[in-house]
Scaffold this active site. Structure first.
Site, short mmCIF file in Angstrom:
data_model
loop_
_atom_site.label_atom_id
_atom_site.label_comp_id
_atom_site.label_asym_id
_atom_site.label_seq_id
_atom_site.Cartn_x
_atom_site.Cartn_y
_atom_site.Cartn_z
N THR A 46 0.91 -0.97 0.02
CA THR A 46 -0.07 -0.18 -0.09
C THR A 46 1.01 1.23 0.06
OG1 THR A 46 -1.57 -1.31 1.21
CG2 THR A 46 -1.92 1.26 1.12
N TYR A 109 -13.27 -3.80 0.13
CA TYR A 109 -14.32 -3.21 -0.56
C TYR A 109 -15.55 -4.34 -0.47
CZ TYR A 109 -17.28 -0.52 -3.49
OH TYR A 109 -18.41 0.31 -3.91
N TYR A 135 -2.14 -10.47 5.20
CA TYR A 135 -2.09 -9.03 5.62
C TYR A 135 -3.71 -8.53 5.90
CZ TYR A 135 -1.28 -3.77 5.20
OH TYR A 135 -1.11 -2.60 5.37
N ARG A 140 -8.24 -0.39 6.11
CA ARG A 140 -8.49 -0.14 4.63
C ARG A 140 -9.46 -1.08 3.98
NH1 ARG A 140 -4.42 3.19 2.47
NH2 ARG A 140 -2.74 3.91 3.77
N LYS A 164 0.85 -10.36 8.55
CA LYS A 164 1.04 -8.72 8.89
C LYS A 164 -0.04 -8.34 9.38
CE LYS A 164 2.13 -4.34 7.18
NZ LYS A 164 2.12 -3.30 5.93
N ILE A 206 6.61 -5.28 9.59
CA ILE A 206 6.60 -4.67 8.12
C ILE A 206 6.35 -3.09 8.52
CG2 ILE A 206 5.72 -4.44 5.96
CD1 ILE A 206 5.27 -7.68 6.06
#
Length: 292
Positions: A46, A109, A135, A140, A164, A206
Site C-alpha cells: 500500500t 471493499y 495481511y 483499509r 502482517k 513490516i
C-alpha cells in the site's frame, strides 16, 4: 521463515514532479534502508501507492528494486486484491525467482464473511509457488480477519507462514500469538505497537517509519527480540513522535516528506493523495534534522 524475523520495510514509490516514477530515487532509498540494517524489503504494498501505478510502472518498480538490492536482502512482493480469480492468475503467471514470499491483503471493499476470507486465501495458498504472508488491515479493507480465521488458514496451508497484523489491536495480536501454530510468524503492521507485539512473542514488523529511520527502528526491534526491554523502549520513545507524524495526514505523504528532508527523493504523491501541509512538513523536517 527466519528471513522474516526482524524489520521489513514497505517501500515507497518515489515520483518526480511530473508524476513519473523516479527510478534513481528508488534505488537510493533501497540502498539507504539496506545499509540502515533492515532484514527484508516489501515491494508494491500500500505504501508504494500501487493502486495508482500502471502495470508497466509496477514492472519498472519491481525491476528497479531487484537491481538496486542486488541480492542483499530477501524481497516480498505484494500480490493481493478483491478479485480472487485475478490474484490467482497473477500467482500462476508471474516470475517469482527474485522473491522469497508474497504479502497478500485480505479482500477489500467486497466485505466478505470470515468463510469468504478463508476461501479466498485457500485459493491463494494453493496457487502460490512461494510462501504467503497474510495481511490484515481492517482500516483499509472494511473487514477484520479474525484470529480464528487466521489460525484456520495457518493450520490448513503450510505455505502460509505468517501474518502482517495491522488491526491496531494489541489484544487481537496477543490472541494470534497465543493460538498460532509453531513457527507461524505474527508480524506487526502498526509501527507504534511493534515493540509491545515483539515482547509478547511477535516476529517483528513490516514498517513505514523503518524506511525513514532504518538504523534506529530496526535496532529497536532487534533489542526487543533479544528481550533487552529498557534499551528497546529508549529507541521506541525516541521515534514515537515521528510515528504519529508520518501517519497524521496519511501514508505515504508523511514518509515521503521524511525522504525529502533526507535528500533522497521528492515528496510527490499521486491523487487522490495530497502532500502534507506546511505545518506538518516543518515538524517532520525538524525531527529528521534532530535525529540525524
Amino acid at each position: 521463515m527466519q528471513s522474516f524475523i526482524g524489520t521489513g520495510v514497505a517501500l515507497v514509490t518515489p515520483f518526480k514532479k511530473d508524476l513519473s516514477v523516479d527510478v534513481e530515487a528508488l534505488a537510493r532509498i533501497v540502498n539507504y534502508v539496506v545499509e540502515g540494517g533492515v532484514e527484508y524489503l516489501v515491494v508494491l504494498g500500500t505504501t508504494a501507492e500501487s493502486a495508482t501505478l500502471s502495470q508497466d510502472e509496477k514492472e519498472l518498480v519491481i525491476d528497479t528494486i531487484i537491481k538496486a538490492n542486488a541480492g542483499r536482502l530477501p524481497l516480498v512482493l505484494g500480490v493481493g486484491g478483491n478479485n480472487t480469480h485475478k490474484v490467482v492468475e497473477e500467482l500462476k503467471t508471474r516470475d517469482f525467482s527474485h522473491f522469497s514470499a508474497i504479502l497478500s491483503v485480505s479482500p477489500y471493499y467486497n466485505k466478505p464473511t470470515q468463510e469468504g476470507i478463508y476461501q479466498h486465501f485457500k485459493a491463494v495458498a494453493e496457487a502460490s509457488p512461494i510462501p504467503v504472508i497474510l495481511y490484515n488491515v481492517p482500516g483499509r479493507t472494511a473487514s477484520n480477519m479474525l484470529p480464528s480465521t487466521v489460525i484456520r488458514i495457518a493450520n490448513d496451508f503450510k505455505n502460509v507462514i505468517g501474518i502482517k497484523e495491522a488491526a491496531g489491536d494489541i489484544v487481537q495480536a496477543m490472541k494470534l500469538i497465543q493460538t498460532k501454530p509453531e513457527g507461524f510468524l505474527v508480524i506487526s503492521g502498526d509501527d507504534m505497537i511493534t515493540l509491545p507485539m515483539v515482547l509478547a512473542g511477535g516476529a517483528g514488523v513490516i514498517s513505514v517509519i523503518g524506511e525513514g529511520f532504518p538504523k534506529e527502528f530496526s535496532e529497536m526491534v532487534r533489542l526487543g527480540l533479544q528481550r533487552k526491554v529498557d534499551e528497546a523502549y529508549k529507541l521506541h520513545y525516541l521515534l514515537s513522535d515521528s510515528i504519529d507524524m508520518i501517519f497524521e495526514q496519511g501514508n505515504p505523504g508523511g514518509i515521503k516528506e521524511v525522504f525529502k528532508a533526507l535528500g533522497l527523493s521528492e515528496n510527490t504523491v499521486r491523487l487522490p493523495l495530497v502532500n502534507v501541509n506546511e505545518d506538518l512538513a516543518t515538524r517532520l523536517h525538524n525531527f529528521t534534522r534532530k535525529l540525524s
